[in-house]
Design a protein around this motif. Structure first.
Motif, short mmCIF file in Angstrom:
data_model
loop_
_atom_site.label_atom_id
_atom_site.label_comp_id
_atom_site.label_asym_id
_atom_site.label_seq_id
_atom_site.Cartn_x
_atom_site.Cartn_y
_atom_site.Cartn_z
N ARG A 1 8.88 24.46 -7.22
CA ARG A 1 9.12 23.83 -8.51
C ARG A 1 10.28 22.85 -8.40
NH1 ARG A 1 8.14 25.59 -14.01
NH2 ARG A 1 9.58 24.56 -15.44
N GLY A 2 10.08 21.63 -8.92
CA GLY A 2 11.12 20.60 -8.89
C GLY A 2 11.11 19.72 -7.66
N LEU B 1 0.86 -1.17 0.00
CA LEU B 1 0.00 0.00 0.00
C LEU B 1 0.90 1.22 0.00
CD1 LEU B 1 -2.98 1.10 0.32
CD2 LEU B 1 -2.42 1.37 2.73
N ALA B 2 0.71 2.11 -0.98
CA ALA B 2 1.60 3.27 -1.09
C ALA B 2 0.82 4.49 -1.52
CB ALA B 2 2.72 2.99 -2.09
N GLU B 3 1.35 5.64 -1.16
CA GLU B 3 0.79 6.87 -1.68
C GLU B 3 0.95 6.88 -3.20
OE1 GLU B 3 2.67 10.17 0.19
OE2 GLU B 3 1.98 9.63 2.20
N LYS B 4 -0.08 7.31 -3.90
CA LYS B 4 0.04 7.39 -5.34
C LYS B 4 1.19 8.33 -5.70
CE LYS B 4 -4.67 6.21 -6.64
NZ LYS B 4 -5.92 6.64 -7.31
N GLN B 5 2.02 7.86 -6.59
CA GLN B 5 3.23 8.60 -6.89
C GLN B 5 2.97 9.77 -7.83
OE1 GLN B 5 6.13 7.92 -5.30
NE2 GLN B 5 4.84 6.48 -4.18
N VAL B 6 3.50 10.91 -7.48
CA VAL B 6 3.46 12.07 -8.35
C VAL B 6 4.90 12.51 -8.58
CG1 VAL B 6 2.69 14.47 -8.59
CG2 VAL B 6 1.24 12.80 -7.41
N ALA B 7 5.25 12.70 -9.84
CA ALA B 7 6.61 13.13 -10.15
C ALA B 7 6.85 14.53 -9.58
CB ALA B 7 6.83 13.11 -11.65
N ARG B 8 8.04 15.05 -9.76
CA ARG B 8 8.37 16.36 -9.21
C ARG B 8 7.50 17.45 -9.84
NH1 ARG B 8 12.57 16.29 -5.89
NH2 ARG B 8 13.78 14.35 -5.80
N LEU B 9 7.18 18.42 -9.01
CA LEU B 9 6.21 19.45 -9.41
C LEU B 9 6.77 20.37 -10.49
CD1 LEU B 9 5.01 20.46 -5.83
CD2 LEU B 9 3.99 18.78 -7.37
N ARG B 10 5.93 20.69 -11.45
CA ARG B 10 6.28 21.67 -12.47
C ARG B 10 5.43 22.93 -12.34
NH1 ARG B 10 6.40 20.83 -19.07
NH2 ARG B 10 7.05 22.97 -19.56
N HIS B 11 4.15 22.74 -12.02
CA HIS B 11 3.27 23.90 -11.94
C HIS B 11 2.07 23.59 -11.05
CE1 HIS B 11 1.43 27.66 -13.31
NE2 HIS B 11 0.30 27.00 -13.44
N ILE B 12 1.68 24.57 -10.23
CA ILE B 12 0.48 24.48 -9.39
C ILE B 12 -0.35 25.73 -9.62
CG2 ILE B 12 -0.42 24.33 -7.04
CD1 ILE B 12 2.14 22.99 -6.19
N GLU B 13 -1.65 25.53 -9.75
CA GLU B 13 -2.52 26.68 -9.96
C GLU B 13 -3.81 26.51 -9.17
OE1 GLU B 13 -4.42 29.30 -13.64
OE2 GLU B 13 -2.92 27.72 -14.01
N LEU C 1 -2.53 20.48 -10.52
CA LEU C 1 -1.12 20.14 -10.34
C LEU C 1 -0.59 19.52 -11.62
CD1 LEU C 1 0.64 18.58 -7.32
CD2 LEU C 1 0.92 17.49 -9.53
N VAL C 2 0.53 20.03 -12.12
CA VAL C 2 1.20 19.48 -13.30
C VAL C 2 2.59 19.04 -12.88
CG1 VAL C 2 1.94 19.91 -15.68
CG2 VAL C 2 -0.06 21.11 -14.76
N ASP C 3 2.95 17.77 -13.16
CA ASP C 3 4.27 17.31 -12.79
C ASP C 3 5.23 17.35 -13.98
OD1 ASP C 3 3.99 14.96 -14.33
OD2 ASP C 3 3.19 13.83 -12.65
N GLU C 4 6.47 16.98 -13.73
CA GLU C 4 7.50 17.08 -14.77
C GLU C 4 7.29 16.07 -15.89
OE1 GLU C 4 11.22 16.81 -12.73
OE2 GLU C 4 11.23 18.96 -12.22
N ASP C 5 6.43 15.06 -15.67
CA ASP C 5 6.10 14.10 -16.73
C ASP C 5 4.86 14.53 -17.51
OD1 ASP C 5 8.23 12.53 -15.96
OD2 ASP C 5 7.02 11.37 -14.53
N GLN C 6 4.41 15.77 -17.28
CA GLN C 6 3.25 16.35 -17.97
C GLN C 6 1.92 15.72 -17.55
OE1 GLN C 6 3.59 19.07 -19.92
NE2 GLN C 6 5.76 18.99 -19.43
N ASN C 7 1.90 15.01 -16.41
CA ASN C 7 0.64 14.50 -15.87
C ASN C 7 -0.09 15.64 -15.17
OD1 ASN C 7 1.13 11.71 -16.59
ND2 ASN C 7 2.65 11.67 -14.95
#
Length: 357
Positions: free
Chosen positions: A200-201, A140-152, A165-171
């Motif tokens: 950021r990052g 059981l793990a926290e859903k993984q989010v890549a490093r942050l690129r943008h928050i609005e 939330l937009v991460d560095e993988d464009q998710n």
């Protein structure tokens, strides 16, 4: 309740003399090895001390009165009760270490590669521990989010807002948050600008830690309402609700091995249903995230296993900030090889911590 059971068990263990402890240990070890009741005559051959079958029967009678063993039939054979098994695990079990061969196998199978995501790593860990233990492996793990690129932050209603939330993988992922009363429209833009400048990052865990440290110092830069928006946004993203948890189960078929009776099969099916519904097992594993090391749940100590007659051995793993981001372990019958599986779960969890840290 579990706590009451453990308290009673520890008290009873302290009251047992060495002879009673030795006989209880042998009864449990025999049960774990064979699943069959053991009688006084067989015990007399296996004990390190010279005791007649009659003397052993007297001790067994005392242990039975304490609720530590039970006679399933009219024969002289005895099996440990759940309380007896708990006493054994907590106070009599001699836990070994992971063998060098098993360490090499664990490290080779879940070694980190640049092209491997954290989700892939955790899936391999679940598969590995299932194979080594011959049980069901659970993660059981926290859903993984890549490093942050943008928050609005975007206003929806007077008291509701959307966090994008937009991460560095464009998710891209969204969350709805409650906004403080009296919030001016400019505060959402101010919150967005502040987070994008400072975070950021970073990962979400790193961002939350950084914000907790820096908001007090930013009082002159941000008003109180804007600070509340920032805290609400990060709290919503790093929360612990079920939809932010990823449950991985591997090797469920191992739970069907050696199951012959129809009632036993029905109990295992109920456990499979719990895997499918997810909620109960997520709650159980989530409660284990607060543990410092390995936790063990046996049978009816937890409602999830009260009917299936299963045990869970689980340990937390952490990210580079030492924040617990998940737990992994095994689910199997109460007749587990605890001495072997406990250190295996512990070692695998620590290895995963190193790899994702």
């Amino acid at each position: 309740m579990v706590s009451a059971t453990l308290l009673d068990g520890k008290t009873q263990l302290q009251r047992l003399d060495e002879r009673s402890r030795t006989i209880l240990r042998r009864i449990v070890e025999s049960y774990l090895a064979t699943g069959e009741p053991v009688g006084s005559r067989n015990l007399s051959r296996a004990l390190p001390m010279a005791l007649s079958p009659a003397s052993i029967r007297n001790v067994m009678s005392d242990l039975e009165q304490l609720g530590l063993i039970i006679s399933p039939h009219t024969s002289a054979g005895r099996l440990p009760t759940q309380l007896g098994l708990r006493l054994f695990v907590d106070g009599l079990l001699e836990v070994g270490d992971v063998s060098m061969e098993e360490r090499r196998q664990i490290e080779a199978q879940i070694a980190y590669r640049r092209d491997k995501s954290v989700d892939q790593l955790l899936s391999e860990a679940g598969e590995l521990i299932s194979g080594l233990s011959h049980c069901a492996g659970v993660v059981l793990a926290e859903k993984q989010v890549a490093r942050l690129r943008h928050i609005e932050f975007v206003p929806l209603e007077p008291r509701r807002g959307l966090v994008i939330l937009v991460d560095e993988d464009q998710n891209v992922e969204n969350r709805i948050i409650n906004l403080p009363e009296g919030l001016p429209p400019s505060a959402l833009q101010e919150a967005s600008n502040y987070l994008n400048t400072h975070l950021r990052g970073m990962t979400l865990a790193e961002a939350k830690t950084e914000i907790e440290k820096s908001l007090n110092a930013a009082k002159a830069e941000l008003d109180q309402l804007t600070q509340k928006v920032i805290k609400a946004g990060l709290a919503e993203w790093s929360g612990v609700s079920d939809d932010r948890k990823s449950l991985i189960v591997r090797g469920q078929s191992n739970l069907l091995k050696d199951v012959t009776a129809a009632e036993d099969l029905d109990r295992i099916r109920q456990l499979f249903d719990a895997f499918e519904s997810k909620q109960d097992i997520v709650e159980l594993l989530g409660a284990s995230e607060t543990a410092e090391g390995v936790r063990i749940f046996i049978g009816s100590e937890n409602k999830l296993f009260s009917l299936s007659g299963s045990s869970l051995i689980v340990a937390p793993f952490r990210d580079q900030t030492r924040h617990v981001v998940g737990v992994l372990g095994v689910i199997g019958p109460t007749r587990l090889n605890y001495a072997r599986i406990i250190p295996m779960v512990d070692y695998t969890a620590k290895l995963v911590s190193r790899l994702i840290g």
